[in-house]
Motif scaffolding. Structure first.
Motif, PDB file in Angstrom:
ATOM      1  N   ASP A   1      48.607  47.550  47.482  1.00 36.32           N
ATOM      2  CA  ASP A   1      47.228  47.567  47.547  1.00 36.32           C
ATOM      3  C   ASP A   1      46.599  46.217  47.725  1.00 36.32           C
ATOM      4  OD1 ASP A   1      47.206  50.440  47.473  1.00 36.32           O
ATOM      5  OD2 ASP A   1      46.738  50.456  45.306  1.00 36.32           O
ATOM      6  N   LEU A   2      47.591  45.522  46.970  1.00 36.88           N
ATOM      7  CA  LEU A   2      47.330  43.975  47.176  1.00 36.88           C
ATOM      8  C   LEU A   2      47.146  43.466  48.764  1.00 36.88           C
ATOM      9  CD1 LEU A   2      46.529  41.531  45.651  1.00 36.88           C
ATOM     10  CD2 LEU A   2      48.839  40.962  45.224  1.00 36.88           C
ATOM     11  N   TRP A   3      48.174  43.736  49.486  1.00 35.48           N
ATOM     12  CA  TRP A   3      48.263  43.263  50.954  1.00 35.48           C
ATOM     13  C   TRP A   3      47.032  44.090  51.624  1.00 35.48           C
ATOM     14  CZ3 TRP A   3      50.301  39.570  53.102  1.00 35.48           C
ATOM     15  CH2 TRP A   3      51.606  39.175  52.545  1.00 35.48           C
TER      16      TRP A   3
ATOM     17  N   GLY B   1      42.459  45.352  45.026  1.00 36.54           N
ATOM     18  CA  GLY B   1      43.867  45.662  45.331  1.00 36.54           C
ATOM     19  C   GLY B   1      44.700  45.237  44.479  1.00 36.54           C
ATOM     20  N   ALA B   2      44.544  44.014  43.541  1.00 36.07           N
ATOM     21  CA  ALA B   2      45.584  43.575  42.656  1.00 36.07           C
ATOM     22  C   ALA B   2      45.363  44.959  41.456  1.00 36.07           C
ATOM     23  CB  ALA B   2      45.367  42.393  42.020  1.00 36.07           C
TER      24      ALA B   2
ATOM     25  N   LEU C   1      40.485  41.672  47.286  1.00 35.73           N
ATOM     26  CA  LEU C   1      41.789  40.897  46.730  1.00 35.73           C
ATOM     27  C   LEU C   1      41.937  41.500  45.142  1.00 35.73           C
ATOM     28  CD1 LEU C   1      41.887  37.384  48.128  1.00 35.73           C
ATOM     29  CD2 LEU C   1      43.709  39.056  48.315  1.00 35.73           C
TER      30      LEU C   1
ATOM     31  N   ARG D   1      47.134  48.052  42.467  1.00 34.93           N
ATOM     32  CA  ARG D   1      48.471  47.950  42.551  1.00 34.93           C
ATOM     33  C   ARG D   1      49.218  48.611  41.309  1.00 34.93           C
ATOM     34  NH1 ARG D   1      51.752  42.539  43.994  1.00 34.93           N
ATOM     35  NH2 ARG D   1      53.902  43.366  43.976  1.00 34.93           N
TER      36      ARG D   1
END
Length: 433
Positions: free
Chosen positions: A40-42, A345-346, A342, A349
Motif C-alpha cells: 500500500d505504501l507504493w 498507504g504507510a 503516503l 501497510r
C-alpha cells in the motif's frame, strides 16, 4: 438562451476524455499493484507523486503556454501523457513508475490550465456560472466514466492501459479541431500566503485536511475495496459510487450552505463523516451492498468539504483578491493531497485496509476541533456575504479561479504559479475562518 454545452463542446469533451483516462488509470494502478503484492505504501507513493506533479506543474505549464501557445502546449502535453501511460506496459520498475506519475501530473496541470483559461477568456461575466457548472459536470462525469471503462474491461492486464492511452490521445482531437479564437497569454502573480493565513486560517485548514482525504481516496480506495474481497468490476463500481455521491450532494449542500452558518455546517459535515466512516473500519465484515451504501454516504460528506471551505473563505475576502484566494486554496489542497496518500498507504501497510477509513474519521475529528465558529469575528466579512455557494471540483488548476462566478472582475494578473510572497500587514490574526 446561452448554453455552454453548445458553445464550448470541444473544451468540455476534451475535459471529459482527459478525466476518464485519469480516473481509469488511478484505479487500475491501485488494483494492479495490490494484485501483485507491491504494498500500500507504493500505491500511496504513486498517487502522491501525481499530486506533487500537479502542484509543480503550474510553473512549467505557464512557461510552456507562454512560449508555444495554448494548442501547441496542450498537444505536446497530451502526447507526453500518452507516452507515459504506454511506458507502464514496457517498464516494471516501481521507482520509474513514480517518476512517470510525477511527469503525468505536471503535464496534466498544463492541460487543465489551457482549457480553463480558454473557458474563462471566452465566457462573458454573466455566463461564468453556467460555464463553470458545465466544466464541473465534465470533470466528474469523466471520472465516473473512467470507472465504468474499468468495469467493462476488468482484467488487470495491459488492456486498461491501452484504454487510458486512447482517452489521452483522443482528447487532442476536439481541441485541435476547434475554430474558437485562442486565448491570450497568461500572466503570473505572487501568492500572498501570510495574508490569507491570517485572514482565513480555518478555511485553509479545512482545505488541507480535505486534500489529505481526497488525495488518499483516489489512490487507496480501490485498494480498500480489493482487500475487502471485491473483484475489479466491483471495486471500480465502489469508487464510482463514491464520486457520484459527492457530485450529487454538491447542489443540495449549496442550497443549505446559503442559509446556514458555514462554520457550523463544516463541523456538522465532519461529525457525520466521522460517524459514517466508522462501519468501514474493518471491525465488522460488511456485505457488498453495505459497502456501497456506506461508500455513497461517506462520498457525499467527503467531497463537499472543499466547496464548503471555499465558500466560507470567499465570505471574508474582498472581491479583488478572490482569484488569488482560489489559487491559494488549490495550492493548499494540492499539498495535502501529496501527503495524504503516503501517510495512509504507510498505515494501511502495517494495520490493514480498514485504517483508510479510520484515518478519515481521525481527520474529521481534527476538523471538528479546528473549525471554531466562535472564533469567526466577522471583522472582514464582505458586505454581500454569505456569497452564493458554488459547487467546486477538486481536480482543477489555479486558472479555474477566474471562472468562479463569485469573481465579478478578473484582475489583469492571474494567479497561476509564481513563488509565494509574504502576506501583507492588513491581515487580521483574530479572523479565524
Amino acid at each position: 438562451m446561452f448554453s455552454p454545452l453548445v458553445t464550448f463542446p470541444a473544451l468540455y469533451f476534451a475535459t471529459l476524455l482527459m478525466l476518464a483516462g485519469s480516473g481509469l488509470f488511478s484505479t487500475y494502478m491501485g488494483l494492479r499493484l495490490t494484485q501483485e503484492g507491491a504494498g500500500d505504501l507504493w500505491v500511496g507513493g504513486l498517487m502522491a507523486a501525481y499530486y506533487f506533479g500537479l502542484v509543480c506543474g503550474g510553473k512549467f505549464g505557464h512557461r510552456l503556454i507562454a512560449s508555444f501557445g495554448h494548442i501547441r502546449s496542450y498537444v505536446a502535453c497530451a502526447g507526453i501523457a500518452t507516452v507515459v501511460v504506454l511506458l507502464h506496459a514496457l517498464i516494471d520498475s516501481l521507482a520509474i513508475w513514480m517518476a512517470l506519475r510525477f511527469v503525468l501530473g505536471a503535464v496534466m496541470m498544463n492541460q487543465y490550465m489551457v482549457i480553463e483559461s480558454w473557458l474563462n477568456e471566452q465566457a462573458e461575466s454573466h455566463q461564468r456560472g453556467k460555464v463553470f457548472a458545465g466544466y464541473m459536470v465534465a470533470v466528474d462525469l469523466g471520472l465516473v466514466l473512467g470507472q465504468g471503462l474499468l468495469a467493462l474491461s476488468p482484467a488487470l492486464d495491459y488492456k486498461p492501459l491501452l484504454l487510458v492511452a486512447i482517452c489521452f490521445a483522443s482528447c487532442l482531437i476536439p481541441l485541435a479541431m476547434t475554430r474558437r479564437v485562442h486565448p491570450a497569454k497568461l500572466v503570473a502573480a505572487p501568492l500572498e500566503i501570510g495574508f490569507f493565513w491570517k485572514r482565513v486560517p480555518q478555511s485553509l485548514g479545512t482545505i488541507f485536511v480535505a486534500g489529505l482525504m481526497v488525495g488518499a481516496f483516489y489512490g487507496l480506495a480501490p485498494v480498500y475495496a480489493s482487500r475487502n474481497g471485491l473483484d475489479t468490476a466491483q471495486s471500480s463500481l465502489f469508487v464510482g459510487i463514491c464520486i457520484v455521491a459527492g457530485f450529487c450532494a454538491q447542489w443540495p449542500l449549496g442550497w443549505l450552505s446559503d442559509r446556514v452558518n458555514r462554520s457550523w455546517l463544516i463541523r456538522g459535515n465532519a461529525l457525520l463523516l466521522c460517524i459514517a466512516a466508522a462501519p468501514m473500519w474493518g471491525l465488522i465484515q460488511l456485505p457488498y451492498w453495505a459497502l456501497l451504501g456506506n461508500g455513497f454516504v461517506t462520498g457525499m460528506l467527503l467531497f463537499t468539504l472543499y466547496p464548503l471551505a471555499v465558500a466560507l473563505a470567499n465570505d471574508h475576502v474582498e472581491q479583488p483578491r478572490r482569484v488569488a484566494l482560489s489559487a491559494m486554496l488549490l495550492t493548499t489542497y494540492g499539498v495535502g493531497a501529496c501527503i495524504g496518500p503516503l501517510f495512509a498507504g504507510a498505515l494501511m501497510r502495517h494495520y490493514g485496509p480498514g485504517m483508510f477509513y479510520m484515518l478519515v474519521s481521525a481527520y474529521a475529528v481534527m476538523l471538528i476541533f479546528w473549525v471554531q465558529p466562535k472564533r469567526v469575528t466577522g471583522m472582514h466579512r464582505v458586505d454581500e456575504a454569505p456569497l452564493h455557494h458554488v459547487a467546486m471540483p477538486e481536480t482543477v488548476s489555479p486558472m479555474s479561479a477566474t471562472l468562479d462566478p463569485r469573481v465579478e472582475e478578473v484582475p489583469e494578473d492571474l494567479v497561476v504559479d509564481a513563488p509565494p510572497s509574504i502576506g501583507r500587514s492588513d491581515g487580521s490574526p483574530d479572523q479565524a475562518n
